[in-house]
Design an enzyme around this catalytic site. Structure first.
Site, PDB file in Angstrom:
ATOM      1  CG  ASP A  96      -1.334  -3.782   5.968  1.00 44.78           C
ATOM      2  OD1 ASP A  96      -0.588  -2.814   6.168  1.00 44.78           O
ATOM      3  OD2 ASP A  96      -1.565  -4.258   4.846  1.00 44.78           O
ATOM      4  CG  ASP A 196       0.184   1.341   3.972  1.00 47.27           C
ATOM      5  OD1 ASP A 196       0.199   0.567   3.005  1.00 47.27           O
ATOM      6  OD2 ASP A 196      -0.299   2.493   3.908  1.00 47.27           O
ATOM      7  CD  GLU A 246       3.381  -0.284   0.455  1.00 48.85           C
ATOM      8  OE1 GLU A 246       2.824  -0.549  -0.617  1.00 48.85           O
ATOM      9  OE2 GLU A 246       2.898   0.505   1.287  1.00 48.85           O
ATOM     10  CG  HIS A 320      -3.354  -4.740  -1.688  1.00 55.24           C
ATOM     11  ND1 HIS A 320      -2.132  -5.067  -1.109  1.00 55.24           N
ATOM     12  CD2 HIS A 320      -3.609  -3.472  -1.306  1.00 55.24           C
ATOM     13  CE1 HIS A 320      -1.701  -4.038  -0.405  1.00 55.24           C
ATOM     14  NE2 HIS A 320      -2.571  -3.058  -0.509  1.00 55.24           N
ATOM     15  CG  ASP A 321      -1.333  -1.406  -3.591  1.00 49.67           C
ATOM     16  OD1 ASP A 321      -2.548  -1.286  -3.371  1.00 49.67           O
ATOM     17  OD2 ASP A 321      -0.450  -1.157  -2.744  1.00 49.67           O
TER      18      ASP A 321
HETATM   19  O1  TEU Z   1       0.459   1.480  -1.025  1.00 50.84           O
HETATM   20  C1  TEU Z   1       1.358   2.508  -1.237  1.00 50.84           C
HETATM   21  C2  TEU Z   1       1.677   2.802  -2.600  1.00 50.84           C
HETATM   22  O2  TEU Z   1       2.669   3.477  -2.774  1.00 50.84           O
HETATM   23  C3  TEU Z   1       0.825   2.290  -3.736  1.00 50.84           C
HETATM   24  O3  TEU Z   1      -0.492   2.177  -3.417  1.00 50.84           O
HETATM   25  C4  TEU Z   1       0.941   3.281  -4.837  1.00 50.84           C
HETATM   26  O4  TEU Z   1       0.660   4.542  -4.310  1.00 50.84           O
HETATM   27  C5  TEU Z   1      -0.041   3.016  -5.896  1.00 50.84           C
HETATM   28  O5  TEU Z   1       0.229   1.796  -6.457  1.00 50.84           O
HETATM   29  C6  TEU Z   1       0.050   4.161  -6.863  1.00 50.84           C
HETATM   30  O6  TEU Z   1       0.281   3.779  -8.144  1.00 50.84           O
HETATM   31  C7  TEU Z   1      -0.046   1.277   0.244  1.00 50.84           C
HETATM   32  C8  TEU Z   1      -1.130   0.244   0.199  1.00 50.84           C
HETATM   33  O7  TEU Z   1      -0.589  -0.983  -0.220  1.00 50.84           O
HETATM   34  C9  TEU Z   1      -2.228   0.741  -0.693  1.00 50.84           C
HETATM   35  O8  TEU Z   1      -3.246  -0.205  -0.891  1.00 50.84           O
HETATM   36  C10 TEU Z   1      -2.782   1.997  -0.057  1.00 50.84           C
HETATM   37  O9  TEU Z   1      -3.719   2.586  -0.918  1.00 50.84           O
HETATM   38  C11 TEU Z   1      -1.683   3.030   0.232  1.00 50.84           C
HETATM   39  O10 TEU Z   1      -0.551   2.453   0.843  1.00 50.84           O
HETATM   40  C12 TEU Z   1      -2.194   4.082   1.174  1.00 50.84           C
HETATM   41  O11 TEU Z   1      -2.354   3.558   2.450  1.00 50.84           O
END
Ligand code: TEU
Length: 545
Positions: A96, A196, A246, A320-321
């Site tokens: 990643d 990312d 992403e 994971h989000d």
């Molecule tokens: O995620 C980007 C992202 O847009 C989501 O985390 C979103 O901001 C969040 O769900 C808000 O509701 C990536 C990664 O997957 C995440 O884990 C990181 O925190 C983020 O980038 C920053 O690097």
């Protein structure tokens, strides 16, 4: 990128996957110890979220060194062992790359803070006074997107946490540094990369206030993003690897450009529109039931739209989000098994590359925490306060977090029904939901009717049937309020997929005679097909002829 269309990717969140040393956090040796489990599932690639040195403000998405392993996850030797052991099992690793920003603990940012002009130009610093913020943009984790550094008399941009400073991609030296990171990991024998929020890397020439939004329209899919990606892929020579970007708040047109092979950018991309269909007025922190018509419409537009111009989608419900799909779009109670299987078929039989997020193959659910002390995620902790400041009671704020928190997806992998779901012998950094006694890998490995067995079947089918991996797609029953339905076809085969997205029976009339087709897959028992028939709650059915 040859030969990726029949592959399935499994996503690991290392902190929550398997803890080999009892410190309560998962690690690389833990992942290696579970490779047989993954090989049995049949997955081809493992994407691990970051395990690089990091202060862990954002669980590793705040990287302080791109070419090393954080001691909390193990050593470089552990990582090399993981790569070699995975390779023996025919599994490739995808790392990643968090290239939109670094941790403020990164050496580059530290040098910038100490006054080094070269490194100040690695980031987005703006001269100014503390009373005048450069723009009114809002950070993705809440609060202003700029931070003032009194010692320098400058502000720096952070689209995410205040400890995640955005890199200045306009600076060719930054781009060269990042290419070197890719070269370093490619030489270790890994097979792919996940990038990312890579559609946020190109910032505007002029920074201005956003009076209608939070600023994202000025830096999302920015004017140089396609050029930057082409250059990165060509110069780091990663065009033959599997790459996924992403894409945050992106558009179909841009995703076609990111992924159409002739553009020589990425293999595929994640977009998130289908995971916002339960955001009331587009606000993640405002609850509503999923709008199923909207969901169907988005799948139709993105699947058919990408196909029309040779783009390629990453297919996913979970990461994971995100909260757990079965809790969000399915039914954790009466129809837990059926809805988990239906959700799996809905995306695994589409055109694109499916991603399974750890535990999704077990039908893992949301955590149902009831106290703010149980949360760890920086976004959840920030928004809890923001919701209180907006006048919500703590009960209301907790109800919203329980549905929306990223920690829902981060609870420990449920391996068995022993202490802490078999994830650790110590105290887990985040508590698993109580239901691990019932929902766990051990129980499902022994059950031919389990959610996991169904996922395993889907992974195998993608390898067996070209109509799944290579076929064209066309959506049918477009106006049906309950059923997601599509046809896949090649010159030699046709497949029909029907998914009842609801917990009620659904009447369907098939578009042409499928009565004699074979039943390829179903989550209820059924042996006859009629042109007019009733689908049971959450029933999914794949027919082949
Ligand atoms: O995620 C980007 C992202 O847009 C989501 O985390 C979103 O901001 C969040 O769900 C808000 O509701 C990536 C990664 O997957 C995440 O884990 C990181 O925190 C983020 O980038 C920053 O690097």
């Amino acid at each position: 990128m040859a030969d990726f269309k029949n592959k399935v990717v499994y996503q690991i969140y290392p902190k929550s996957f398997c803890d080999s040393n009892g410190d309560g956090e998962g690690d690389l040796k833990g992942i290696t110890s579970k490779l047989d489990y993954l090989q049995d599932l049949g997955v081809d690639l493992l994407w691990s979220t970051p395990f690089f040195p990091s202060p862990q403000r954002d669980n590793g998405y705040d990287v302080s060194d791109y070419c090393a392993v954080d001691p909390r996850f193990g050593t470089m030797e552990d990582l090399e062992e993981l790569i070699a052991e995975a390779d023996k099992r025919g599994i490739g690793l995808m790392f990643d790359m968090v290239f939109n920003h670094t941790s403020t603990q990164h050496e580059w940012f530290q040098k910038a803070l100490s006054g080094d002009k070269k490194y100040q130009d690695y980031y987005i610093f703006k001269d100014g006074t503390p009373d005048k913020i450069p723009t009114n943009w809002v950070s993705k984790f809440g609060g202003p997107a700029w931070e003032y550094v009194p010692g320098l008399g400058k502000w720096y941009l952070h689209l995410f946490d205040v400890t995640q400073a955005d890199l200045n991609w306009e600076n060719p030296e930054v781009r060269e540094e990042l290419k070197n990171v890719l070269r370093f990991w490619k030489a270790k024998g890994i097979k792919g990369f996940r990038f990312d929020v890579v559609n946020l890397i190109s910032k505007p020439e002029v920074y201005e206030n956003d009076y209608i939004g939070d600023g994202r329209r000025f830096y999302t899919d920015g004017h140089h993003v396609h050029g930057f990606l082409k250059e990165l892929v060509a110069d780091a020579e990663i065009g033959d690897m599997v790459t996924v970007g992403e894409m945050s708040s992106t558009s179909l047109d841009n995703c076609i450009r990111y992924t159409a092979p002739k553009e020589k950018e990425l293999t595929m991309c994640f977009s998130f529109h289908h995971l916002k269909v339960d955001y009331k007025d587009g606000d993640k922190w405002s609850l509503m039931k999923p709008d199923l018509r909207k969901l169907k419409e988005l799948f139709t537009t993105w699947q058919e739209g990408m196909q029309a111009q040779d783009g390629w989608n990453a297919l996913f419900w979970c990461n994971h989000d995100q909260p757990r799909a079965v809790s969000r779009f399915g039914d954790e109670g009466k129809y837990w098994v059926e809805s988990a299987k239906m959700l799996a078929s809905a995306i695994h039989l589409m055109r694109g590359t499916p991603y399974i997020y750890q535990g999704e193959e077990l039908g893992m659910t949301n955590h149902h925490y009831t106290s703010i002390d149980q949360y760890r995620d920086v976004e959840s902790l920030n928004y809890y306060q923001i919701l209180l400041d907006k006048g919500k009671t703590s009960e209301e704020a907790l109800e919203i977090l329980a549905a929306r928190s990223r920690d829902n997806g981060r609870t420990p992998m449920q391996w068995d029904d022993s202490h802490a779901a078999g994830f650790t012998t110590g105290t887990p950094w985040l508590a698993p939901p109580e239901n691990y006694h019932r929902i766990n890998a051990k129980a499902q490995m022994e059950d031919a009717a389990s959610v996991r067995a169904f996922y395993k079947k889907l992974v195998a089918l993608r390898k067996e049937l070209a109509v799944i991996s290579e076929g064209k797609i066309a959506f049918i029953l477009r106006d049906d309020p309950q059923v997601l339905a599509y046809r896949r076809y090649t010159d030699n085969a046709q497949m029909l997929v029907l998914c009842n997205l609801t917990g009620e029976n659904a009447e369907v009339t098939l578009p042409e005679s499928w009565e004699k087709a074979n039943i390829l897959l179903t989550n209820w028992s059924r042996d006859t097909i009629r042109d007019k028939m009733t689908l049971k709650p959450y029933e999914c059915l794949a027919l082949l002829k």
